[in-house]
Design a protein around this motif. Structure first.
Motif, PDB file in Angstrom:
ATOM      1  N   UNK A 115      25.591  38.694   8.751  1.00  0.00           N
ATOM      2  CA  UNK A 115      25.921  38.499   7.338  1.00  0.00           C
ATOM      3  C   UNK A 115      26.722  37.213   7.101  1.00  0.00           C
ATOM      4  N   UNK A 116      26.584  36.707   5.908  1.00  0.00           N
ATOM      5  CA  UNK A 116      27.261  35.490   5.503  1.00  0.00           C
ATOM      6  C   UNK A 116      28.646  35.839   4.956  1.00  0.00           C
ATOM      7  N   UNK A 117      29.661  35.096   5.420  1.00  0.00           N
ATOM      8  CA  UNK A 117      31.017  35.218   4.866  1.00  0.00           C
ATOM      9  C   UNK A 117      31.498  36.666   4.814  1.00  0.00           C
ATOM     10  N   UNK A 118      31.315  37.389   5.899  1.00  0.00           N
ATOM     11  CA  UNK A 118      31.752  38.782   5.907  1.00  0.00           C
ATOM     12  C   UNK A 118      32.091  39.205   7.327  1.00  0.00           C
ATOM     13  N   UNK A 119      33.212  39.903   7.461  1.00  0.00           N
ATOM     14  CA  UNK A 119      33.534  40.470   8.771  1.00  0.00           C
ATOM     15  C   UNK A 119      33.026  41.902   8.883  1.00  0.00           C
ATOM     16  N   UNK A 120      32.338  42.374   7.841  1.00  0.00           N
ATOM     17  CA  UNK A 120      31.865  43.756   7.851  1.00  0.00           C
ATOM     18  C   UNK A 120      30.587  43.859   8.683  1.00  0.00           C
ATOM     19  N   UNK A 121      30.736  43.682   9.991  1.00  0.00           N
ATOM     20  CA  UNK A 121      29.576  43.829  10.882  1.00  0.00           C
ATOM     21  C   UNK A 121      30.056  44.121  12.307  1.00  0.00           C
TER      22      UNK A 121
END
Ligand code: HEM
Length: 694
Positions: free
Chosen positions: A182-188
């Motif tokens: 994902x782009x610009x997200x630490x939710x992974x």
């Protein structure tokens, strides 16, 4: 045939149409278009061809030069903090540090130009402004003794203790390498896999999951130098220092559901906000504060002052204000300034020095190294935004794009060339490294004094208001719900058990974990004796006024002109702005028959873009009519859900109710009937949100 240009003031360009219907504008008033070589251009619409329908000719130097230059317009984006926004201003010292540091920038009344670049960390250059992320807050002070860069963040601690982990950390945070998202997200998975294997990150995780990770405006954030630095006085005495920026407008963040919607409605939300504010004459201001301490304090302090995952609570060591920074000018050219600026932690001046914080030492290498590649050669200090505003004289020479090329024969020292000899070193004026005593064996080892990973994470959590604590839990649940591997979710909850049991319970329930894991084995047990630090709560440190905030006023034909005038007056007096939103951008006819242009069309201005909203609807069916539009219902429903203050005229009730407003207006809703009600509305808005709304 050329058409006449008409009045040269209003129509300085002669326009003709070519044989293929293309538009040619030829120089009248404006200057003549040239190539990069300065050669005037006759036709910029057509390439040189063998006949109008024939192939292009190599000889077309104008086309080739133009295309070549375009092909090379991009430079590499920053490896982190790629998306940013820079503005100019000045720093004014109040003299409080003059006896502690010999740096000219701290002299009493000294005014120093600055350039500040705010940024997000993980996203690419074209990403949105409101991911959950740290915000960079980098300041270049163009001092009389050279450039000092304070390259900080809006959080006072960091994820890692050793710079050797930075590449791993950034790889884990950014897009996963196989899929590019994902782009610009630490939710992974990768981000949380790394974080949960890095217990030292727990304190920083609390900060990023808090509302600090989703600021409302760059004007409403704090900044921190993070590391311990040194200040050195004229006599060579050193004092440790931590730097703080405190916004005059107070702290404010959005809520997550709002952030998600803002990213869609206006991905440039933060940069537009800062641009608009400065263009409108606002002058965002921060106080520069310092926490000063000596070796004795460092010895006594509960944690290691070289550990960048720890802060010193303000209640334990108050922040002393040493000056103010005012941002007062937007850039002339985004690329030249914001994109090409090069901050570096090793840019210090006499009177400011480093500590042995290992992360700081690693940063001192990384920035210069990356900028060589990013800016294409060693001469990026010649680019105006990076050039010091004091004399620069040395024997460094040549290299790509050298712009500062000294005359004369001498390019070395020592030399014996008399008055052509050039510059010389100065032990008195020059930068002197603080002669700290060192000893030790060469080792690759983490000090034991860095081993407590949970106590300050807990202290941060218990310092938050219940609303903020709930937001931290929700943010963790959101992020971990995007993590596909259950074992990683479980690992994070086992860390949370070392921070706060109730938080761990809430997150475990929110993830619907099959069972509660055991607490993560800890290098050091969590201290339960650290007192809450009220300075760490954002909601407890909000603004006292509504200044700098923005109200979205949804208007329609027949809106009460007197109320609108009163509202505009009350907001102006408060220092807040008003934006008119109408069903059509062409405007609306108020009750007095006057046509007012709108700032925005309803569909382009959802309420998430504003701090509070007002619905000015006349009596009759207008609000009913408007309620047919999803954008109008969302405008109100979101304002309610995001606990915003809402002003409304009685005629607006049908729309409010269709959007889910309570039968009996709550304390966050202000009925506007007479001019005085507008003052009451603005007064309420000072609390920013009506948190009591369920
Ligand atoms: C070992 C740790 C770190 C390393 C290796 C590192 C490295 C980097 C690099 C390579 C850049 C891009 C620079 C450029 O292209 O001009 C950067 C930007 C930045 N870093 Fe770090 N960083 C580290 C930690 C930190 C910390 C702790 C902070 C905050 C105190 C921070 C704040 C920033 C900011 C604000 C920028 C953006 C500067 C700008 O606006 O141009 N970094 N960092």
């Amino acid at each position: 045939m050329p058409t006449p240009s008409g009045d040269p003031k209003t129509d300085p360009v002669a326009t003709t149409t070519g044989a293929g219907g293309e538009t040619h504008q030829t120089a009248g008033g404006p200057s003549v278009l040239t190539t990069q070589q300065g050669v005037p251009v006759a036709d910029d619409q057509n390439t040189l061809r063998a006949g109008p329908r024939g192939p292009a000719l190599m000889e077309d130097f104008h086309f080739r030069e133009k295309m070549f230059h375009f092909d090379h317009e991009r430079i590499p984006e920053r490896v982190v903090h790629a998306r940013g926004f820079g503005v100019h201003g000045y720093f004014e010292s109040n003299g409080a540090l003059a006896s502690v540091s010999r740096a000219a920038v701290f002299g009493k009344g000294e005014k120093t130009p600055v350039f500040v670049r705010f940024s997000t960390v993980a996203g690419n250059k074209g990403s949105a402004d409101l991911p959950r992320d740290v915000r960079g807050f980098a300041t270049k002070f163009y001092t009389k003794e050279g450039n000092w860069d304070l390259v900080g963040n809006n959080m006072p601690v960091f994820f890692i203790q050793d710079p050797i982990k930075f590449p791993d950390m950034v790889h884990a945070f950014k897009q996963e390498p196989d899929r590019g998202f994902p782009q610009a997200a630490t939710a992974h998975d990768n981000a949380w896999d790394f974080l949960t294997l890095t217990p030292e990150s727990m304190h920083m995780i609390m900060w990023v999951m808090s509302d600090r990770g989703i600021p409302r405006s760059l004007r409403f954030i704090e900044g921190f130098g993070v590391h311990t630095f040194r200040l050195v006085d004229a006599g060579g005495k050193s004092t440790f220092v931590k730097f703080h920026w405190k916004p005059k407008l107070g702290l404010q963040s959005v809520v997550w559901n709002e952030a998600v919607k803002i990213n869609g409605a206006d991905p440039d939300f933060h940069r537009r906000d800062l641009w608009d504010a400065i263009q409108a004459g606002e002058r965002p201001e921060w106080e520069l504060g310092v926490q000063l301490f000596d070796e004795a304090f460092a010895e006594k302090f509960d944690f290691d002052i070289l550990d960048p995952t720890k802060l010193i609570p303000e209640e334990q060591l108050p922040v002393k204000v040493v000056g103010r920074m005012v941002l007062d000018r937007t850039v002339d050219n985004f690329f030249a300034e914001t994109e090409q600026v090069a901050f570096c932690t090793q840019n210090v001046v006499p009177g400011i020095d480093f500590s042995d914080d290992p992360l700081l030492q690693g940063r001192n290498f990384s920035y210069l190294d990356t900028q060589l590649k990013r800016l294409g050669g060693p001469n990026f200090t010649h680019i105006p935004i990076n050039a010091p505003k004091c004399p620069v004289i040395n024997f460094q020479q040549d290299g790509h794009m050298a712009m500062r090329n000294p005359k004369g024969r001498v390019n070395y020292e020592p030399n014996t060339w008399g008055d052509q000899a050039g510059p010389r070193e100065s032990p008195e004026k020059g930068f002197q490294t603080f002669p700290a005593a060192l000893n030790g064996t060469k080792v690759r080892a983490r000090p034991e004094t860095f081993a407590d990973h949970y106590s300050q994470a807990r202290q941060f959590f218990i310092s938050q208001t219940p609303v903020e604590q709930a937001h931290i839990a929700d943010a963790l649940i959101f992020e971990l719900s995007k993590v596909q591997r259950v074992d990683i979710r479980v690992r994070m909850v086992s860390h949370l058990l070392n921070i706060d049991q109730a938080l761990a319970d809430k997150v475990a329930a929110g993830l619907r974990l099959a069972e509660m894991p055991k607490p993560m084995p800890a290098a050091k047990p969590t201290r339960q004796d650290l007192k809450p630090s009220p300075a760490l709560s954002l909601l407890s440190n909000g603004p006292k006024s509504f200044a700098g905030r923005k109200v979205g006023v949804l208007v329609m034909d027949g809106a009460d002109a007197a109320l609108l005038k009163a509202l505009a007056g009350a907001l102006k007096a408060e220092g807040a702005t008003l934006k008119l939103i109408a069903p059509e951008v062409g405007g609306f006819k108020a009750s007095d028959g006057v046509m007012h242009p709108a700032d925005e069309k309803l569909e382009g201005a959802p309420s998430v873009l504003f701090d509070a909203v007002v619905i000015l609807a006349p009596e009759g069916g207008a609000a009913d009519q408007l309620a047919m539009k999803p954008a109008a219902r969302d405008f109100v429903a979101d304002a309610l859900a995001h606990k915003k203050f809402i002003g409304y005229t009685p005629g607006a009730m049908p729309l409010l109710q269709k959007a889910g407003a309570p039968e009996k207006p709550d304390g966050g809703m202000t009925s506007l009937k007479v001019a005085g009600d507008c003052d009451q509305f603005v007064e309420r808005c000072r609390q920013l949100r009506f948190w009591a709304r369920p």
